[in-house]
Design an enzyme around this catalytic site. Structure first.
Site, PDB file in Angstrom:
ATOM      1  CD  GLU A   1      -2.972  -0.845  -0.139  1.00  0.00           C
ATOM      2  OE1 GLU A   1      -3.032   0.260  -0.698  1.00  0.00           O
ATOM      3  OE2 GLU A   1      -3.600  -1.834  -0.561  1.00  0.00           O
TER       4      GLU A   1
ATOM      5  CD  GLN B   1       1.459  10.552  -4.593  1.00  0.00           C
ATOM      6  OE1 GLN B   1       1.192  11.079  -5.658  1.00  0.00           O
ATOM      7  NE2 GLN B   1       1.117  11.080  -3.443  1.00  0.00           N
TER       8      GLN B   1
ATOM      9  CE1 TYR C   1      -6.877   2.578   0.598  1.00  0.00           C
ATOM     10  CE2 TYR C   1      -4.473   2.510   0.651  1.00  0.00           C
ATOM     11  CZ  TYR C   1      -5.680   2.024   0.178  1.00  0.00           C
ATOM     12  OH  TYR C   1      -5.702   0.958  -0.689  1.00  0.00           O
TER      13      TYR C   1
ATOM     14  CG  ASP D   1      -7.859   4.144  -2.883  1.00  0.00           C
ATOM     15  OD1 ASP D   1      -9.099   4.142  -3.040  1.00  0.00           O
ATOM     16  OD2 ASP D   1      -7.093   3.441  -3.567  1.00  0.00           O
TER      17      ASP D   1
ATOM     18  CB  CYS E   1     -20.749   4.064 -17.458  1.00  0.00           C
ATOM     19  SG  CYS E   1     -20.059   5.473 -16.578  1.00  0.00           S
TER      20      CYS E   1
ATOM     21  CB  CYS F   1     -19.869   0.138 -14.398  1.00  0.00           C
ATOM     22  SG  CYS F   1     -19.947   0.334 -12.616  1.00  0.00           S
TER      23      CYS F   1
HETATM   24 FE1  SF4 Z   1     -19.884   4.708 -14.377  1.00  0.00          FE
HETATM   25 FE2  SF4 Z   1     -19.918   2.675 -12.679  1.00  0.00          FE
HETATM   26 FE3  SF4 Z   1     -18.419   4.763 -12.132  1.00  0.00          FE
HETATM   27 FE4  SF4 Z   1     -21.046   4.951 -12.027  1.00  0.00          FE
HETATM   28  S1  SF4 Z   1     -19.746   3.704 -10.699  1.00  0.00           S
HETATM   29  S2  SF4 Z   1     -19.669   6.406 -12.957  1.00  0.00           S
HETATM   30  S3  SF4 Z   1     -21.652   3.612 -13.671  1.00  0.00           S
HETATM   31  S4  SF4 Z   1     -18.171   3.386 -13.868  1.00  0.00           S
END
Ligand code: SF4
Length: 353
Positions: free
Chosen positions: A40, A45, A123, A141, A201, A204
């Site tokens: 860690e 950095q 952290y 973090d 996203c 995700c």
């Molecule tokens: Fe996009 Fe997932 Fe981050 Fe939300 S948590 S901004 S859906 S990558």
């Protein structure tokens, strides 16, 4: 009821995604408190891929807290050479000595006791408690801050203490009672790989419940205060040699480069004439080097000078070619010494530079 469902959704999807996608790092294969601590600190950095060989070498050289505590600071800095931010290596060393003298060489699991160890902040303490001791502990973090700020659409500047407190509280509430360390590490991994500055996203696992995504604000968050400007420095570096020895200094005290060796350097070229108490002859220029540290960017202009006599200079030592190669140098001055050793090896060997 709705928030309870969202929490459950996050646990289920995040855990599943993490099991499928998590990257394998040496510090993740049987995490020990010491291994988590070292990794860690190295990861602050520095990108994980860069850290791997450093971590492996470090653990071979200093496999236990006792072995780290018993090493000299020069050995420790040498092992850290190239990672930058040398204060972190010095803190690890001091921290290890504290653990040996106060905790019989074992990191404790109690956060109040961990706070006493040099270099351990909220952290790292959270990471040690979570990954090594499997406690329900938040390790917040930059990655986690980014994910949480987007998941809950926090518009406040996240570097404000009030926002950090809020985010930490949110993480603590989010962690499940069963295997909380899995969700903690998964949040960090999501922030490091998917929920990055320009988030992916579409990949995700939390897209359905992410408020920033649903409101079209993912790329606008988290908000941050404006950063301090980078300061540009210009330094003339005279590489002074006599026969096969070079004039170098060890940086001391609380300087950024404390513990590291460097050639002399000046902001003004003509300072050299007041600095060296003997005759010097200019031999050649070496390549210009750029060196970035904390918020400084230094341009180094190295020139080789031959000293007619070997004079004593306060605060400096004469070091042989072999010593130059083994002593820990700051990264900018290491580049200079590398050029010397690699491009002019023959001249150095036969002393005809
Ligand atoms: Fe996009 Fe997932 Fe981050 Fe939300 S948590 S901004 S859906 S990558």
């Amino acid at each position: 009821m709705e928030s309870f469902n969202k929490r459950e959704f996050i646990h289920k999807n995040l855990k599943h995604w993490f099991e499928e996608e998590k990257r394998i790092f040496p510090w993740r294969i049987h995490p020990t408190p010491y291994g988590v601590w070292v990794s860690e600190v190295m990861l602050q950095q520095t990108r994980a891929i860069v850290v791997i060989p450093y971590f492996e070498r470090w653990m071979q050289c200093f496999p236990t807290i006792q072995s780290l505590a018993g090493a000299s600071i020069d050995e420790v800095i040498k092992m850290w050479e190239g990672l930058g931010y040398y204060a972190r290596a010095r803190s690890l060393h001091e921290g290890a000595q504290y653990v040996v003298s106060h905790y019989e060489g074992e990191l404790p699991s109690d956060p109040e006791l961990l706070k006493n160890v040099k270099g351990l902040g909220p952290y790292t303490i959270g990471a040690i408690r979570s990954f090594a001791f499997h406690q329900k502990a938040a390790a917040v973090d930059g990655n986690v801050i980014r994910v949480i700020a987007r998941l809950y659409c926090y518009e406040e500047e996240v570097d404000r203490p009030s926002a950090q407190k809020l985010i930490r509280k949110k993480v603590e509430e989010l962690l499940p009672d069963t295997e909380p360390w899995v969700i903690m590490e998964a949040l960090i991994e999501l922030g490091a790989t998917i929920c990055v500055k320009k988030p992916s996203c579409e990949k995700c696992p939390l897209q359905e419940v992410c408020q920033a995504y649903l409101l079209g604000k993912a790329k606008l968050l988290p908000k941050k205060k404006k950063r301090a400007k980078i300061i540009l420095l210009q330094r003339f570096v005279p590489v002074i040699y006599h026969k096969k020895e070079f004039l170098i200094q060890k940086q001391e005290g609380k300087k950024v480069m404390a513990g590291l060796y460097e050639f002399p350097y000046f902001e003004k070229e003509h300072t050299l004439h007041y600095f060296y108490p003997g005759k010097l002859r200019k031999i050649r220029k070496l390549q210009e080097v750029e060196h970035t540290f904390t918020r400084y960017k230094a341009r180094l202009f190295p020139t080789v000078w031959k000293a007619k006599e070997r004079k004593k200079v306060e605060g400096f030592i004469w070091a042989s070619i072999e010593e130059i190669q083994t002593l820990p140098f700051s990264s900018g001055h290491r580049k200079i010494s590398k050029e010397l050793m690699e491009e002019h090896a023959e001249d150095l060997t036969y002393g005809k530079f």
